[in-house]
Design an enzyme around this catalytic site. Structure first.
Site, PDB file in Angstrom:
ATOM      1  N   ASP A  82      17.744 -43.389   1.032  1.00 23.27           N
ATOM      2  CA  ASP A  82      19.012 -44.043   1.361  1.00 23.27           C
ATOM      3  C   ASP A  82      20.025 -42.998   1.829  1.00 23.27           C
ATOM      4  O   ASP A  82      20.252 -42.002   1.142  1.00 23.27           O
ATOM      5  CB  ASP A  82      19.530 -44.777   0.119  1.00 23.27           C
ATOM      6  CG  ASP A  82      20.683 -45.717   0.416  1.00 23.27           C
ATOM      7  OD1 ASP A  82      20.780 -46.185   1.558  1.00 23.27           O
ATOM      8  OD2 ASP A  82      21.464 -45.993  -0.508  1.00 23.27           O
ATOM      9  N   GLY A 181      30.156 -49.474  -3.398  1.00 21.26           N
ATOM     10  CA  GLY A 181      30.866 -49.624  -4.662  1.00 21.26           C
ATOM     11  C   GLY A 181      31.264 -51.072  -4.874  1.00 21.26           C
ATOM     12  O   GLY A 181      30.793 -51.983  -4.204  1.00 21.26           O
ATOM     13  N   GLY A 209      26.552 -52.134   0.895  1.00 21.39           N
ATOM     14  CA  GLY A 209      27.662 -52.578   0.063  1.00 21.39           C
ATOM     15  C   GLY A 209      27.543 -54.021  -0.358  1.00 21.39           C
ATOM     16  O   GLY A 209      28.500 -54.795  -0.274  1.00 21.39           O
TER      17      GLY A 209
END
Length: 284
Positions: A82, A181, A209
């Site tokens: 990633d 996040g 995300g």
């Protein structure tokens, strides 16, 4: 079953309008939670491994855990780097046994991003390894990545199409309004950008995300052409909250299994919910 490239299931996801989840591998409990959820749902999935996680776990342990998961489950599982920062890091992962890599050149100019991604694709494809590229800048914080919202930039459809045509990536992450996040507010996803890009290229669009995004926004993103969705923070939060609850309830607990088992179960519940939301149940 051995680890597979993302091309074992992403074309099917694109054709049948579902998304495959990338769930980050941060330690053994994350792996166990993901495998247990996926086995019950009969779903393919992707282990995402950041460079930070690699430093924490070590390359050998990371690959061994993923290979054991693939063997135990019998599911199509990709082990995916990633946000790989360089050609060298991507090649190191491929040599160690990764079946998929991402090269994140989104902070370069379009021309340089294309040039560097193309080099990774050429070598990776020769070894049967799938490649993800990225265009635009996704805000938020994840591991060593930190991008202020003011500096996050949306991908331009025409550039994304050119990027695919010149690199030949197997899936393409584009900045469409999500963030790494957890969200402080409601994400403003640009479904029109997803749709324009997805309609013009034969490979899936990737949504980074995915933690904290409302269910309806996920559904609309998948309908628009997203075929891979990354989730990490939501699992981390579930894990940590479960551990805090156990320790707050009994100050005498010292056996890690006493708090890691509830943590694993909490993550499994999150992952199972995501798999169902993404539509990948019974697609293995």
């Amino acid at each position: 079953m051995p680890l597979v490239s993302m091309n074992e299931f992403l074309p099917k996801a694109k054709a049948n309008k579902f998304a495959v989840g990338q769930f980050n591998l941060n330690n053994l409990e994350f792996a166990q939670a993901t495998v247990e959820a996926a086995m019950e749902e009969k779903s393919p999935f992707i282990f995402g491994v950041s460079e930070g996680a690699l430093k924490y776990m070590g390359m050998e342990f990371t690959v061994a855990i993923a290979e054991a998961a693939a063997k135990k489950s019998g599911l199509p599982i990709a082990l995916h780097l990633d946000h790989g920062s360089s050609f060298e890091v991507a090649m190191k992962c491929i040599r160690a046994g990764f079946s998929s890599v991402m090269f994140d050149g989104s902070h370069y100019t379009l021309e340089e991003n294309i040039k560097l991604t193309k080099e990774v694709v050429k070598t990776a494809h020769a070894m049967g390894v799938s490649v993800e590229g990225e265009l635009g800048t996704i805000g938020g914080v994840e591991d060593d990545l930190s991008v202020d919202e003011a500096h996050a930039t949306l991908a331009k459809p025409e550039e994304a199409i050119r990027f695919y045509e010149e690199t030949g990536v197997d899936c393409l992450a584009i900045a469409v309004g999500t963030a790494h996040g957890m969200y402080k507010g409601e994400p403003k996803i640009h479904y029109d950008i997803i749709q324009k890009v997805a309609d013009a290229i034969p490979v899936p669009v990737v949504l980074h995300g995915g933690s904290g995004v409302p269910d309806e926004a996920i559904r609309l993103s998948v309908q628009a052409g997203v075929g891979k969705i990354n989730v990490n923070t939501e699992n981390q939060v579930a894990c940590t909250n479960a551990i805090r609850e156990v320790l707050a309830g009994d100050a005498n607990v010292y056996d890690p299994r006493k708090y890691l088992t509830p943590a694993r179960n909490a993550m499994k519940a999150v992952i199972q919910e995501k798999i169902r939301l993404f539509g990948s149940s019974n697609q293995a």
